[in-house]
Design a protein around this motif. Sequence first.
Motif, PDB file in Angstrom:
ATOM      1  N   UNK A  67       0.849  -1.182   0.000  1.00 57.86           N
ATOM      2  CA  UNK A  67       0.000   0.000   0.000  1.00 57.86           C
ATOM      3  C   UNK A  67       0.890   1.238   0.000  1.00 57.86           C
ATOM      4  N   UNK A  68       0.399   2.319  -0.591  1.00 60.75           N
ATOM      5  CA  UNK A  68       1.126   3.581  -0.563  1.00 60.75           C
ATOM      6  C   UNK A  68       0.130   4.732  -0.676  1.00 60.75           C
ATOM      7  N   UNK A  69       0.528   5.884  -0.111  1.00 61.84           N
ATOM      8  CA  UNK A  69      -0.253   7.092  -0.307  1.00 61.84           C
ATOM      9  C   UNK A  69      -0.039   7.549  -1.733  1.00 61.84           C
ATOM     10  N   UNK A  70      -1.083   8.083  -2.326  1.00 64.28           N
ATOM     11  CA  UNK A  70      -0.960   8.578  -3.692  1.00 64.28           C
ATOM     12  C   UNK A  70      -1.885   9.776  -3.868  1.00 64.28           C
ATOM     13  N   UNK A  71      -1.485  10.664  -4.763  1.00 62.67           N
ATOM     14  CA  UNK A  71      -2.315  11.799  -5.132  1.00 62.67           C
ATOM     15  C   UNK A  71      -2.028  12.135  -6.592  1.00 62.67           C
ATOM     16  N   UNK A  72      -3.078  12.430  -7.305  1.00 65.26           N
ATOM     17  CA  UNK A  72      -2.969  12.810  -8.720  1.00 65.26           C
ATOM     18  C   UNK A  72      -3.587  14.200  -8.853  1.00 65.26           C
ATOM     19  N   UNK A  73      -2.755  15.254  -8.702  1.00 64.97           N
ATOM     20  CA  UNK A  73      -3.299  16.605  -8.585  1.00 64.97           C
ATOM     21  C   UNK A  73      -4.086  17.111  -9.795  1.00 64.97           C
ATOM     22  N   UNK A  82      -7.770  14.412  -4.444  1.00 62.22           N
ATOM     23  CA  UNK A  82      -7.444  14.227  -3.027  1.00 62.22           C
ATOM     24  C   UNK A  82      -6.513  13.029  -2.834  1.00 62.22           C
ATOM     25  N   UNK A  83      -5.689  13.064  -1.780  1.00 61.02           N
ATOM     26  CA  UNK A  83      -4.843  11.895  -1.491  1.00 61.02           C
ATOM     27  C   UNK A  83      -5.698  10.660  -1.193  1.00 61.02           C
ATOM     28  N   UNK A  84      -5.176   9.500  -1.550  1.00 63.77           N
ATOM     29  CA  UNK A  84      -5.837   8.227  -1.271  1.00 63.77           C
ATOM     30  C   UNK A  84      -4.767   7.195  -0.995  1.00 63.77           C
ATOM     31  N   UNK A  85      -5.185   6.019  -0.583  1.00 65.01           N
ATOM     32  CA  UNK A  85      -4.242   4.918  -0.377  1.00 65.01           C
ATOM     33  C   UNK A  85      -4.438   3.943  -1.521  1.00 65.01           C
ATOM     34  N   UNK A  86      -3.357   3.638  -2.216  1.00 68.58           N
ATOM     35  CA  UNK A  86      -3.415   2.665  -3.300  1.00 68.58           C
ATOM     36  C   UNK A  86      -2.941   1.330  -2.723  1.00 68.58           C
ATOM     37  N   UNK A  87      -3.754   0.292  -2.874  1.00 65.85           N
ATOM     38  CA  UNK A  87      -3.460  -1.015  -2.284  1.00 65.85           C
ATOM     39  C   UNK A  87      -3.363  -2.051  -3.401  1.00 65.85           C
ATOM     40  N   UNK A  91      -2.129  -8.578  -7.835  1.00 63.04           N
ATOM     41  CA  UNK A  91      -1.338  -8.042  -8.939  1.00 63.04           C
ATOM     42  C   UNK A  91      -1.835  -6.738  -9.523  1.00 63.04           C
ATOM     43  N   UNK A  92      -2.862  -6.130  -8.939  1.00 63.16           N
ATOM     44  CA  UNK A  92      -3.386  -4.871  -9.451  1.00 63.16           C
ATOM     45  C   UNK A  92      -3.517  -3.879  -8.298  1.00 63.16           C
ATOM     46  N   UNK A  93      -3.486  -2.599  -8.615  1.00 65.17           N
ATOM     47  CA  UNK A  93      -3.597  -1.546  -7.609  1.00 65.17           C
ATOM     48  C   UNK A  93      -5.027  -1.028  -7.564  1.00 65.17           C
ATOM     49  N   UNK A  94      -5.534  -0.806  -6.333  1.00 69.54           N
ATOM     50  CA  UNK A  94      -6.913  -0.363  -6.129  1.00 69.54           C
ATOM     51  C   UNK A  94      -6.930   0.834  -5.191  1.00 69.54           C
ATOM     52  N   UNK A  95      -7.488   1.974  -5.630  1.00 68.92           N
ATOM     53  CA  UNK A  95      -7.579   3.150  -4.760  1.00 68.92           C
ATOM     54  C   UNK A  95      -8.521   2.900  -3.586  1.00 68.92           C
ATOM     55  N   UNK A  96      -8.111   3.351  -2.388  1.00 74.77           N
ATOM     56  CA  UNK A  96      -8.905   3.190  -1.174  1.00 74.77           C
ATOM     57  C   UNK A  96      -9.018   4.523  -0.444  1.00 74.77           C
ATOM     58  N   UNK A  97     -10.216   4.828   0.009  1.00 75.56           N
ATOM     59  CA  UNK A  97     -10.430   5.959   0.914  1.00 75.56           C
ATOM     60  C   UNK A  97     -10.138   5.475   2.335  1.00 75.56           C
ATOM     61  N   UNK A  98     -10.222   6.371   3.300  1.00 76.85           N
ATOM     62  CA  UNK A  98     -10.005   5.946   4.689  1.00 76.85           C
ATOM     63  C   UNK A  98     -11.067   4.925   5.118  1.00 76.85           C
ATOM     64  N   UNK A  99     -12.332   5.119   4.675  1.00 79.41           N
ATOM     65  CA  UNK A  99     -13.374   4.134   4.991  1.00 79.41           C
ATOM     66  C   UNK A  99     -13.083   2.788   4.333  1.00 79.41           C
ATOM     67  N   UNK A 100     -12.606   2.815   3.089  1.00 79.26           N
ATOM     68  CA  UNK A 100     -12.244   1.572   2.394  1.00 79.26           C
ATOM     69  C   UNK A 100     -11.135   0.837   3.148  1.00 79.26           C
ATOM     70  N   UNK A 101     -10.144   1.580   3.652  1.00 79.64           N
ATOM     71  CA  UNK A 101      -9.049   0.955   4.406  1.00 79.64           C
ATOM     72  C   UNK A 101      -9.554   0.324   5.695  1.00 79.64           C
ATOM     73  N   UNK A 102     -10.497   0.987   6.345  1.00 80.35           N
ATOM     74  CA  UNK A 102     -11.067   0.402   7.572  1.00 80.35           C
ATOM     75  C   UNK A 102     -11.790  -0.907   7.259  1.00 80.35           C
ATOM     76  N   UNK A 103     -12.555  -0.922   6.164  1.00 78.96           N
ATOM     77  CA  UNK A 103     -13.240  -2.166   5.765  1.00 78.96           C
ATOM     78  C   UNK A 103     -12.219  -3.255   5.428  1.00 78.96           C
ATOM     79  N   UNK A 104     -11.170  -2.887   4.702  1.00 76.08           N
ATOM     80  CA  UNK A 104     -10.127  -3.854   4.372  1.00 76.08           C
ATOM     81  C   UNK A 104      -9.500  -4.419   5.638  1.00 76.08           C
ATOM     82  N   UNK A 105      -9.231  -3.564   6.625  1.00 76.05           N
ATOM     83  CA  UNK A 105      -8.626  -4.063   7.866  1.00 76.05           C
ATOM     84  C   UNK A 105      -9.574  -5.010   8.604  1.00 76.05           C
ATOM     85  N   UNK A 106     -10.890  -4.751   8.519  1.00 75.69           N
ATOM     86  CA  UNK A 106     -11.862  -5.667   9.130  1.00 75.69           C
ATOM     87  C   UNK A 106     -11.844  -7.027   8.428  1.00 75.69           C
TER      88      UNK A 106
END
Length: 148
Positions: A67-73, A82-87, A91-106
């Motif tokens: 995972x990494x922070x990413x922003x495409x201005x 806005x910044x997001x977390x790319x996970x 084999x593919x990258x998927x943009x995640x919001x903070x809510x998406x990351x919380x769901x992923x952690x669950x």
Amino acid sequence: MDRDNSSRTVTVPTCDHGPVTVWEPDWCTGCETEHQPGGYHVDITHASRDYGLTVSTSRGTPVVLRACFEQRPFAEHPPGHVPFMNVETDGDWHPHSSDDLRRLSEFLTAHADRLRELADRLGGLTNAFDAAKGTTPGAANPEKGRVS
């Protein structure tokens, strides 16, 4: 836009807008692959270092989740500016919001619980196998002599 207390800027040469000067967040690694010099204006990307989950296996320590922070201005499509977390998964990258990351952690927590259950079951299977001294059902018992 959250500027992470950074006052840095970077000038990226683009093929369609010439040199473009943009604010650079503190978390951006600033390497050329993120800023894509000579690329298009909309492709300018800020990315952080990778945060990887590595696991120890009998064949090494692979990274199974990055995972990494990413922003495409200047992005024209979601996830937008806005910044997001790319996970990276499968084999593919998927943009995640903070809510998406919380769901992923669950989901990961639930999967960890399931793996512990499976470890317990495997322990039982292994103990049963050891108790039978490695024999398989229907096989001759070596202590009773050979079968001709």
